[in-house]
Enzyme design. Sequence first.
Site, PDB file in Angstrom:
ATOM      1  N   GLY A 181     -25.365 -17.691 -13.907  1.00  7.35           N
ATOM      2  CA  GLY A 181     -25.311 -16.503 -14.745  1.00  7.35           C
ATOM      3  C   GLY A 181     -26.549 -15.661 -14.527  1.00  7.35           C
ATOM      4  NE  ARG A 208     -29.616 -24.046 -26.653  1.00  9.59           N
ATOM      5  CZ  ARG A 208     -30.177 -22.899 -26.329  1.00  9.59           C
ATOM      6  NH1 ARG A 208     -31.016 -22.847 -25.298  1.00  9.59           N
ATOM      7  NH2 ARG A 208     -29.912 -21.801 -27.014  1.00  9.59           N
ATOM      8  CD  GLU A 246     -35.311 -28.324 -28.199  1.00 13.37           C
ATOM      9  OE1 GLU A 246     -35.390 -27.263 -28.848  1.00 13.37           O
ATOM     10  OE2 GLU A 246     -35.048 -28.352 -26.991  1.00 13.37           O
ATOM     11  CG  HIS A 266     -36.593 -24.519 -26.592  1.00 14.75           C
ATOM     12  ND1 HIS A 266     -35.455 -25.011 -27.158  1.00 14.75           N
ATOM     13  CD2 HIS A 266     -36.204 -23.418 -25.869  1.00 14.75           C
ATOM     14  CE1 HIS A 266     -34.415 -24.262 -26.812  1.00 14.75           C
ATOM     15  NE2 HIS A 266     -34.846 -23.289 -26.031  1.00 14.75           N
TER      16      HIS A 266
END
Length: 305
Positions: free
Chosen positions: A145, A223, A252, A270
Amino acid sequence: MKPNVLITLPLGKAFEQKLAERYTIASDQNAKKGVDAVVTVGTMIADKAYFDSMPDLKLICCFGSGYEGIDVKAAEAHGVKVANTVGANASTVADFAVALLLASIRKVVTGDQLTRAGKWRGENPAPLLFARGLTGRKIGIVGMGAIGRKIAERLSAFEAEIGYHNRSKKDVSYSCFETPLELATWADVLVLAHRADETNRHMINAEVLEALGPTGHVVNISRGSAIDEDALIAALKNGTIAGAALDVFEDEPTPRTDLTTLPNIVVTPHIGGGTSEAIVAMGDTVIANLDAFFAGKPLPNPVTT
């Protein structure tokens, strides 16, 4: 009256001030009735029960490209549109993916720790001095993407060979592989940049890591659910792969310590999309989605089933 917008988490004063110029920001985080739109992140759980509890909700805007916590079919059934900010932080995340990859294969963290400890290159300098570089590497990108394409462009400049796996074939010059396993069999490195959801949970499992091989590295900026962490820990411990670099984890903000304390892993909290430029771009895209929707125009970044 201005539409009433609920922001579910702190997104910065600059964004909130810009939003407040156009909309009424809900002051009650527990508000249900009267909320026209919600600005949130994709990990927020929005299922049928959530939509049942929000009778006036018309739009959910995700700050970021992910929307794995949102049941888009349930949203559509309740007449709620969903939008995200896909592409707004693609360059920033791609930059960070390359940084993580270089840190992993060139032992940057190990070198930093040894130098700070006054041990220079350590008792065995071979891993630092004879690590393979990026030139000539076969880089397999999962997800082609907006982010995956930016990663491919950057890594091509390192004279690396690019292959990819995606839900559908893309109009790019890179080799396409039908499955992550086939990609891992071909590649020296896997970079995960796909949209994670329940359909691809633990797609990187023991079989894929075995196929990647003892000189292989995994980079994950997608993820945490994409990787079977039990399998990854075993692979890092027994030399099935050489290393990993992770910006995301299954748990997380408390990733498991038996993973984060391994010596052949680079870990960050992250922050892949966390630059000032990206935050502004994502905020502007959220506002563009809101403005278009409440003006009766098509969403710039719609999420559909």
